[in-house]
Design a protein around this motif. Sequence first.
Motif, short mmCIF file in Angstrom:
data_model
loop_
_atom_site.label_atom_id
_atom_site.label_comp_id
_atom_site.label_asym_id
_atom_site.label_seq_id
_atom_site.Cartn_x
_atom_site.Cartn_y
_atom_site.Cartn_z
N GLY A 1 -1.54 129.92 -51.74
CA GLY A 1 -2.27 128.37 -52.22
C GLY A 1 -3.38 128.04 -50.95
O GLY A 1 -4.31 127.92 -51.68
N SER A 2 -2.99 128.28 -49.66
CA SER A 2 -3.95 127.83 -48.60
C SER A 2 -5.13 128.90 -48.86
O SER A 2 -6.26 128.66 -48.53
N THR A 3 -5.01 130.11 -49.02
CA THR A 3 -6.01 131.08 -49.11
C THR A 3 -6.76 130.97 -50.17
O THR A 3 -7.95 130.83 -50.14
N LEU B 1 4.65 114.36 -45.16
CA LEU B 1 5.64 115.47 -44.19
C LEU B 1 6.41 116.16 -45.11
O LEU B 1 6.99 115.64 -45.91
N ASP B 2 6.81 117.43 -44.83
CA ASP B 2 7.69 118.25 -45.43
C ASP B 2 7.26 118.42 -46.66
O ASP B 2 8.23 118.34 -47.74
N SER B 3 6.02 118.53 -46.98
CA SER B 3 5.48 119.05 -48.34
C SER B 3 4.94 120.26 -48.35
O SER B 3 3.97 120.58 -47.28
N ARG B 4 4.83 120.78 -49.49
CA ARG B 4 3.93 122.12 -49.69
C ARG B 4 2.55 121.95 -49.59
O ARG B 4 1.51 122.62 -48.94
N THR B 5 1.95 120.69 -50.24
CA THR B 5 0.65 120.20 -50.23
C THR B 5 0.03 119.97 -48.93
O THR B 5 -1.08 120.44 -48.38
N ALA B 6 0.91 119.55 -48.05
CA ALA B 6 0.30 119.38 -46.48
C ALA B 6 0.32 120.60 -46.02
O ALA B 6 -0.99 120.94 -45.20
N LEU B 7 1.18 121.55 -46.07
CA LEU B 7 0.99 122.75 -45.34
C LEU B 7 0.01 123.69 -46.05
O LEU B 7 -0.94 124.30 -45.31
N VAL B 8 -0.27 123.62 -47.34
CA VAL B 8 -1.60 124.29 -47.91
C VAL B 8 -2.61 123.81 -47.22
O VAL B 8 -3.69 124.49 -46.88
N ILE B 9 -3.07 122.31 -47.19
CA ILE B 9 -4.11 122.04 -46.64
C ILE B 9 -4.35 122.59 -45.28
O ILE B 9 -5.43 122.61 -44.87
#
Length: 276
Positions: free
Chosen positions: A81-83, A137-145
């Motif tokens: 997702g981040s890529t 916090l502790d969400s996929r959305t945050a880590l993707v961004i």
Amino acid sequence: MARQTTTGQRALVTAVAWGIGILISFPIIWTVLTSFKTEATAIASPPVWFSFDWTLQNYIDVNTRSDYARYFMNSVVISIGSTLLGLAVAIPAAWSMAFQPTKNTKNVLMWMLSTKMMPAVGVLVPVYMGLRSMGLLDSRTALVIIMMLMNLPIIVWMLFTYFREIPGEILEAARMDGANLRNEIIYVLTPMTVPGIASTLLLNVILAWNEAFWTLNLTTTNAAPLTAFIASFSSPQGLFYAKLSAASTMAIAPILILGWFSQKQLVRGLTFGAVK
């Protein structure tokens, strides 16, 4: 005229290459071997190499204790997702810098690269507080961004390098045929740089997959990827090396397999435009 090489020289180069390869691969090989040992054998001194009773108990214990599939899916979603999000932002940015440069283009590129030199811990507190205030916090959305922003300078730089190898006359011809900016990027530029884009995608998936600092500090349970899966086997009672090695092997196996089967594509993309 090409320089002739003797059989002895080729044998020496081959031996040196194998030696370097084994040296680089040694930590991975040792981790995989340790994952099949008992805890007592794993910490034996002197170390036991191959003459031990091989066991799968560590893998059974790891899967019993943790939900590997959940960690794995989090890693897949976050890295891919981040890529993809990074490519969506970087392709237009790299196009503008490669084909519509300004006097500040070089400065912007250098500034983007300089952000990679800043220690991540320097911005941990504001990022953590900002995500907490937004409930991310502790969400996929945050880590993707976060992963996208972290790797964006690398994506832009790689794509900028590839795009500069495309003759501008081809894009001018597309414009004369009535192509607008969107069609020019999607149907003309992107297909011509598929090897470069593919290698950029693969490299940044690997970087996001292996990222540990942000994943360990911004997740606990719900969005925890495989880096957190490995860290969970380090306990106050001590390091259980055999189980830790089994968890590490399970975490790195998917990305090693991806790298093995895509190595030709990576090399092709990374050398794209290098030979005229």
